[in-house]
Structures are given as structure tokens and as C-alpha cells.
Design an enzyme around this catalytic site. Sequence first.
Site, PDB file in Angstrom:
ATOM      1  N   LYS A 148     -10.303  -0.678  10.196  1.00 20.77           N
ATOM      2  CA  LYS A 148     -10.738  -1.943   9.291  1.00 20.77           C
ATOM      3  C   LYS A 148     -11.014  -3.271   9.807  1.00 20.77           C
ATOM      4  CE  LYS A 148      -7.307   0.101   5.932  1.00 20.77           C
ATOM      5  NZ  LYS A 148      -8.339   0.557   5.038  1.00 20.77           N
ATOM      6  N   HIS A 193       0.879  -1.158  -0.036  1.00 17.17           N
ATOM      7  CA  HIS A 193      -0.032  -0.082  -0.036  1.00 17.17           C
ATOM      8  C   HIS A 193       0.931   1.149   0.105  1.00 17.17           C
ATOM      9  CE1 HIS A 193      -2.705   2.699   1.936  1.00 17.17           C
ATOM     10  NE2 HIS A 193      -3.909   2.167   1.437  1.00 17.17           N
ATOM     11  N   GLN A 198      -4.584  -4.995   7.048  1.00 13.19           N
ATOM     12  CA  GLN A 198      -5.560  -5.759   6.443  1.00 13.19           C
ATOM     13  C   GLN A 198      -5.620  -7.353   7.090  1.00 13.19           C
ATOM     14  OE1 GLN A 198      -7.810  -5.147   4.426  1.00 13.19           O
ATOM     15  NE2 GLN A 198      -7.088  -3.052   3.872  1.00 13.19           N
ATOM     16  N   ASP A 232       3.211  -4.210   8.063  1.00 18.69           N
ATOM     17  CA  ASP A 232       1.963  -3.316   7.978  1.00 18.69           C
ATOM     18  C   ASP A 232       0.675  -4.502   8.067  1.00 18.69           C
ATOM     19  OD1 ASP A 232      -0.448  -2.254   6.830  1.00 18.69           O
ATOM     20  OD2 ASP A 232       0.368  -1.550   5.023  1.00 18.69           O
ATOM     21  N   CYS A 261      -4.715   2.565  -3.777  1.00 18.36           N
ATOM     22  CA  CYS A 261      -3.381   3.096  -3.125  1.00 18.36           C
ATOM     23  C   CYS A 261      -2.360   1.762  -3.263  1.00 18.36           C
ATOM     24  CB  CYS A 261      -3.726   3.366  -1.623  1.00 18.36           C
ATOM     25  SG  CYS A 261      -4.826   4.633  -1.074  1.00 18.36           S
TER      26      CYS A 261
HETATM   27  N1  PMP Z   1      -1.789  -0.511   4.599  1.00 19.28           N
HETATM   28  C1  PMP Z   1      -2.641  -1.448   4.124  1.00 19.28           C
HETATM   29  C2  PMP Z   1      -2.181  -2.727   3.711  1.00 19.28           C
HETATM   30  C3  PMP Z   1      -4.005  -0.630   3.951  1.00 19.28           C
HETATM   31  O1  PMP Z   1      -5.202  -1.421   3.439  1.00 19.28           O
HETATM   32  C4  PMP Z   1      -4.315   0.661   4.280  1.00 19.28           C
HETATM   33  C5  PMP Z   1      -5.616   1.114   4.308  1.00 19.28           C
HETATM   34  N2  PMP Z   1      -6.146   1.182   3.068  1.00 19.28           N
HETATM   35  C6  PMP Z   1      -3.266   1.337   5.032  1.00 19.28           C
HETATM   36  C7  PMP Z   1      -2.098   0.809   5.150  1.00 19.28           C
HETATM   37  C8  PMP Z   1      -3.623   2.518   5.522  1.00 19.28           C
HETATM   38  O2  PMP Z   1      -4.454   2.601   6.697  1.00 19.28           O
HETATM   39  P1  PMP Z   1      -4.933   3.811   7.204  1.00 19.28           P
HETATM   40  O3  PMP Z   1      -5.723   4.631   6.099  1.00 19.28           O
HETATM   41  O4  PMP Z   1      -5.941   3.411   8.489  1.00 19.28           O
HETATM   42  O5  PMP Z   1      -3.722   4.760   8.016  1.00 19.28           O
END
Ligand code: PMP
Length: 412
Positions: free
Chosen positions: A233, A130, A210, A207, A371
Site C-alpha cells: 500500500k 477493516h 493505511q 492496524d 472490506c
Molecule cells: N487493514 C486496512 C485498514 C486495510 O486497508 C487493508 C488492505 N485493504 C488491510 C488491513 C489488509 O491488508 P493486506 O491485504 O495487505 O493484508
Amino acid sequence: MSTLHTHNRVAIQNIRKQFPALQQTVHGKPLVYLDNAATTQKPKAVLNAITNYYQHDNANVHRGIHTLASRATAALETSRVAVQRFIHATSAEEIVFTGGTTASINLVAAAYGQTQVHAGDEVIISHMEHHANIVPWQMLCQAKKAVLKVIPISEAGTLLLPALKKLLTPRTKIVAISYVSNTLGTINPLKEIIKQAHAQGAIVVVDGAQALPHLPINVQDLDCDFLAFSAHKAYGPTGVGALYGKKALLENMPPYQGGGEMVQEVTLAHTTYNDLPYKFEAGTPHIAGIIAWQEALNFITQVGYSNIMAHEDALHTYALELLSSIDRVRIVGTAPQKISILAFTIEGVHHLDAGMLLDAHGIAVRTGHSCTQPLMNFFHIEGVIRASFAIYNTQEEVEQLAAVVARLVQKN
Ligand code: PMP
């Protein structure tokens, strides 16, 4: 779809009742919410905890001796212990509350990176990250004149692990890797990656954005050095998350942001810093969100990860079966180990047009690059349609998704 028995249906209907947002219509149709990888809906217990805090306990934490301040502080610290236990961290000092995964990763990149990464050192990420797990490392490498390396992936959307062995060198300081890909759904072989990285003296930042909604996480068993994750999430509030870090690493890190709360003593000439984890918690946190997060964790515990995984797996398999039988639908991400994220393209149909038509039927999916632009470039596509399933989704919702996609293909 044989795995969803009557008993499960009743259980799922009871779970759905706990989610007020699911009880609405969109464009006159019952909402089919399949954008859970972006953010899940919230159960009543989470919503009530937020309201309850503001109605009864609203006060700033760690600062006052009055009753409301004590209540708010106690509730916030109880949440910290709940998060610690949930991910099996050794101590609550290892849980730093942040604004979410992005904030947590930036904290590590800035604070750990500031002292531990030097010119010529290396940081390794993967091709499926991401943007939140790419850009902070690019910024760090640029500032430090360090080298950013990338673990390649296969067409199925799995990491090419043999490549990691070659990428890792004694100059590698950090490996930053997602537990689960938000676009492909791939579950990465974290333990193996962590073992290899540690053998070369590198630390591993995971990270976990998910992973938290779908998989039990045990940071001690994984032996990861840092884990970044978000509440929203996994049925919790937005704007709240945490950074888990091994105590010894957090202790050696300089503070990230300066301000109130993270200090012990301040003179105009000099400041001494607070103990863990407060050293990294400058300013007033999202108190209501942190307190309500506990309720989201309780919700997951009550339902149970094994039930969550079994139900979501059944939905995912069924959706895969229905969608892949439709002409011109191409599934993006076919790793053998996946969570319930299903990204696809439709030949000859732009993902935004598909998203708009699905919305007109009350069906919420993600459309675009999710993203993960480097991943889109890898697959030579501009974007995907991403359906992601949560515990409250149903077999009928999967069928509705597939029916609208099938109609769309027929018409175009
Ligand atoms: N890493 C991953 C794999 C994600 O799916 C996301 C959210 N789309 C993020 C990071 C960022 O999370 P947040 O917007 O809650 O900071």
C-alpha cells in the site's frame, strides 16, 4: 486549485515517470489510477530490485554458506533494519516479516491471544475497522469465550472517544484499532487511545495499513505495543509486510507457525525455538519482496512525507470541492483529520455501474464495501465509490473523475 504550482507539476511529472504502470492506456484512455488505498503502483526501483534479486542473488536465506545465500541473507537483513528505522523501532529484533497486515494481525491474535486472553476477558475494536482487524479478534474471542466490544462512531466517521472510557475495564486485554480508516480516511487519535488502554493494563494493536503510505510513523512516540502493516500500500511489493512488536511482548509470546527457520534444535520429541524475530518467521519468506521493500521506503524518504501529505491533501480538497458540488453525490466520511481517501455514493446510481463507467474512461476506483461491511451497515449503504490519491496523481485526474461523475448524474 492554487496549491499545485508549476514547480510541483514538474516534480509530480518526474515522479510519474518512475512508475511504468502509469504509462498505459485503458480502453483507449490514459490510465487514471485512483485505487491507491487498495494497492499503489510500484516505482522502477522496486521492480528492478525484484528482478535483480532473481537474476543475481536468488538463494534461500539464513541456511547456506555459499555466496548467493550470504548475499540474499544480507540484503534481507538490511531490509529489516530499513523497516526498523522507518518506523523508529528500537531494534531490528522487533520487526517480524509477514505476508502483510492481515498476516500480522492474525499472528498477534493467535500467539498473544493464546496465552493472554481467557474466558471473560475483553477485546475492543472499532466500528470502522477493516475485516482484517475484525475477524481475527472474533475468532479469538469465540475460541476463548472472551467478549468483543466495539467503539462506536459518529455520522462524520470519527470515533466516539468518550465511549472508550466506558468500554475499557480491568478485563480488557487488547485494543485493536486502525491508525487510518481505509474507507473513511479518518486518522484516529491513537496516542490518546493508547494512553487510555495502557492505563487499564490493555495492550494496543495498531492496524497501520493505511497510515504507512501517508503519515510518518514513530512506534516509540505512539507507544503502541504492536503495529501491523503491508508494503504494497506504500509503493512496495504485494505479499510482504511486517509486524512490529515490543521486544518484551514478542519474547513472551509462543511461536505462531511451526516449521523451518523458527527453530533452534529439533528432536522428534522436542523443539527449542529460535531467537527473535526468527521465532515468528517459519518457512521461506518472500525474499525478493522483502528486499525490494527497501526501495519503496527509499522512494518515500526521497519524496518526503511532508511533500506527500501536502500534495495529496491538495488533491483531496480539490476532489472534495468538485464532487460535493455535484447533485446527488453524498460524501461518506467527513472527519476533520483525514488522509486522501474520498468515498462517496450517488443517489439513484449503483456503485458498480459508476465503477464500470469510470473504468470505461480509464479511471480506476474502488467500488463496494471496501472490506468494511459493518461500516456500510452503519451508514445504511451497500457500498461506496472510493477514490484514493497517491503522490503521483494530478489535478487533471481529479477533474476527469469529477467530469465523468457529473455526466453520470446528468444521464441518470
Ligand atoms: N487493514 C486496512 C485498514 C486495510 O486497508 C487493508 C488492505 N485493504 C488491510 C488491513 C489488509 O491488508 P493486506 O491485504 O495487505 O493484508
